[in-house]
Design an enzyme around this catalytic site. Structure first.
Site, short mmCIF file in Angstrom:
data_model
loop_
_atom_site.label_atom_id
_atom_site.label_comp_id
_atom_site.label_asym_id
_atom_site.label_seq_id
_atom_site.Cartn_x
_atom_site.Cartn_y
_atom_site.Cartn_z
N ASP A 8 -8.12 -0.34 0.71
CA ASP A 8 -9.52 -0.58 0.34
C ASP A 8 -10.15 -1.42 1.45
O ASP A 8 -9.57 -1.58 2.52
CB ASP A 8 -9.62 -1.22 -1.07
CG ASP A 8 -9.14 -2.67 -1.13
OD1 ASP A 8 -8.71 -3.20 -0.08
OD2 ASP A 8 -9.19 -3.27 -2.22
N HIS A 9 -11.34 -1.94 1.18
CA HIS A 9 -12.08 -2.68 2.22
C HIS A 9 -11.32 -3.90 2.74
O HIS A 9 -11.58 -4.35 3.85
CB HIS A 9 -13.45 -3.09 1.69
CG HIS A 9 -13.37 -3.79 0.36
ND1 HIS A 9 -13.21 -3.10 -0.82
CD2 HIS A 9 -13.39 -5.10 0.03
CE1 HIS A 9 -13.16 -3.96 -1.83
NE2 HIS A 9 -13.25 -5.19 -1.33
N CYS A 65 -4.15 -3.48 -0.04
CA CYS A 65 -5.38 -4.05 -0.61
C CYS A 65 -5.26 -5.56 -0.44
O CYS A 65 -4.33 -6.03 0.23
CB CYS A 65 -5.59 -3.62 -2.06
SG CYS A 65 -4.35 -4.17 -3.24
N THR A 67 -4.47 -8.21 -2.41
CA THR A 67 -3.23 -8.81 -2.91
C THR A 67 -2.05 -7.85 -2.89
O THR A 67 -0.90 -8.27 -3.02
CB THR A 67 -3.40 -9.24 -4.38
OG1 THR A 67 -3.75 -8.07 -5.14
CG2 THR A 67 -4.49 -10.30 -4.54
N GLY A 68 -2.33 -6.56 -2.84
CA GLY A 68 -1.29 -5.54 -2.99
C GLY A 68 -1.03 -5.18 -4.44
O GLY A 68 -0.33 -4.21 -4.73
N HIS A 98 17.91 -0.85 -2.51
CA HIS A 98 18.18 -0.81 -3.95
C HIS A 98 17.26 0.12 -4.73
O HIS A 98 17.67 0.72 -5.71
CB HIS A 98 18.08 -2.22 -4.56
CG HIS A 98 19.22 -3.11 -4.19
ND1 HIS A 98 19.52 -4.27 -4.87
CD2 HIS A 98 20.15 -3.01 -3.20
CE1 HIS A 98 20.59 -4.85 -4.32
NE2 HIS A 98 20.98 -4.11 -3.29
N ASN A 99 15.99 0.18 -4.32
CA ASN A 99 14.99 0.91 -5.12
C ASN A 99 14.57 2.23 -4.52
O ASN A 99 13.79 2.96 -5.13
CB ASN A 99 13.75 0.03 -5.35
CG ASN A 99 14.09 -1.36 -5.83
OD1 ASN A 99 13.93 -2.35 -5.11
ND2 ASN A 99 14.60 -1.48 -7.04
N ARG A 109 -4.38 -10.10 2.35
CA ARG A 109 -4.85 -11.48 2.33
C ARG A 109 -3.71 -12.49 2.25
O ARG A 109 -3.92 -13.69 2.29
CB ARG A 109 -5.82 -11.68 1.16
CG ARG A 109 -7.11 -10.90 1.35
CD ARG A 109 -8.05 -11.00 0.16
NE ARG A 109 -9.25 -10.20 0.39
CZ ARG A 109 -9.99 -9.68 -0.58
NH1 ARG A 109 -9.65 -9.85 -1.84
NH2 ARG A 109 -11.07 -8.97 -0.28
N HIS A 133 22.95 2.16 -7.64
CA HIS A 133 21.48 2.18 -7.80
C HIS A 133 20.97 3.53 -8.27
O HIS A 133 19.89 3.62 -8.86
CB HIS A 133 20.81 1.79 -6.48
CG HIS A 133 21.29 0.47 -5.97
ND1 HIS A 133 21.05 -0.71 -6.65
CD2 HIS A 133 22.03 0.14 -4.89
CE1 HIS A 133 21.61 -1.72 -5.99
NE2 HIS A 133 22.21 -1.23 -4.92
N ARG A 136 20.32 3.80 -11.92
CA ARG A 136 19.13 3.03 -12.31
C ARG A 136 17.85 3.82 -12.02
O ARG A 136 16.91 3.83 -12.82
CB ARG A 136 19.13 1.68 -11.59
CG ARG A 136 20.31 0.83 -12.03
CD ARG A 136 20.65 -0.30 -11.13
NE ARG A 136 21.88 -0.95 -11.59
CZ ARG A 136 22.55 -1.86 -10.90
NH1 ARG A 136 22.13 -2.26 -9.72
NH2 ARG A 136 23.65 -2.38 -11.40
C1 RB5 Z 1 -10.79 -6.53 -3.65
O1 RB5 Z 1 -11.57 -7.68 -3.60
C2 RB5 Z 1 -9.46 -6.82 -4.30
O2 RB5 Z 1 -9.60 -6.93 -5.68
C3 RB5 Z 1 -8.45 -5.75 -3.96
O3 RB5 Z 1 -8.33 -5.66 -2.58
C4 RB5 Z 1 -7.05 -5.94 -4.49
O4 RB5 Z 1 -6.56 -7.21 -4.16
C5 RB5 Z 1 -6.83 -5.57 -5.89
O5 RB5 Z 1 -5.72 -5.70 -6.44
#
Ligand code: RB5
Length: 154
Positions: A8-9, A65, A67-68, A98-99, A109, A133, A136
């Site tokens: 995403d952005h 993204c 946070t991921g 493992h996965n 971020r 594994h 599983r």
């Molecule tokens: C965008 O601001 C943020 O919510 C997105 O990049 C992500 O972290 C969502 O899980």
């Protein structure tokens, strides 16, 4: 090997950096966007890459993204997708050994460009261990199959 990459952005710059790394490793890259800093919804881009893995159109995918977390939630909705949010080399290595993770998710971020490079290199070059594994992972596939049989009843 062909790898889809999407973000995403919050992940545009890191996507460009990791795409270059993939190409330098001789990997074919399918870029599903986004490609500008304009605000977008991560499910739109996570879906494109995860669907390509699910359908076998690409071997693996990388999603980014802020946070991921959002990309992980989206990708793991898709059949045959095992998406792992990796914060360091250890989680990247374990997600493969493992996965047998076929989607790597990175939070832009929370991850420095240097750390992201090491995470991706580790993830690309670490093999699945199989063995104990495998049972599983089969149990995870059974959960997916149970959803499908429940859907056919409704
Ligand atoms: C965008 O601001 C943020 O919510 C997105 O990049 C992500 O972290 C969502 O899980």
């Amino acid at each position: 090997m062909m790898i889809a990459i999407g973000c995403d952005h919050a992940g545009v710059e890191l996507k460009a950096q990791l795409s270059m790394l993939l190409k330098s490793e001789g990997i074919e890259v399918k870029d599903v966007g986004t490609n500008s800093g304009a605000s977008v919804d991560y499910p739109d881009y996570g879906s494109k890459a995860a669907a390509a893995v699910s359908k076998g159109q690409v071997d693996r995918a990388i999603l980014i993204c802020g946070t991921g977390i959002g990309m992980s939630i989206v990708a793991n909705k898709y059949r045959n997708v095992r998406a792992a949010l990796c914060h360091d080399v250890y989680t990247a290595r374990m997600s493969r050994e493992h996965n047998n993770a076929n989607v790597l998710v990175i939070g832009s971020r929370l991850t420095t460009p240097e750390a992201a490079t090491e995470i991706l290199k580790t993830w690309l070059h670490t093999n699945y261990e199989g063995g104990r594994h495998e049972e599983r992972l089969k149990k995870i596939s059974k959960i997916e199959e149970s959803f499908e049989s429940n859907e056919s009843k409704t």
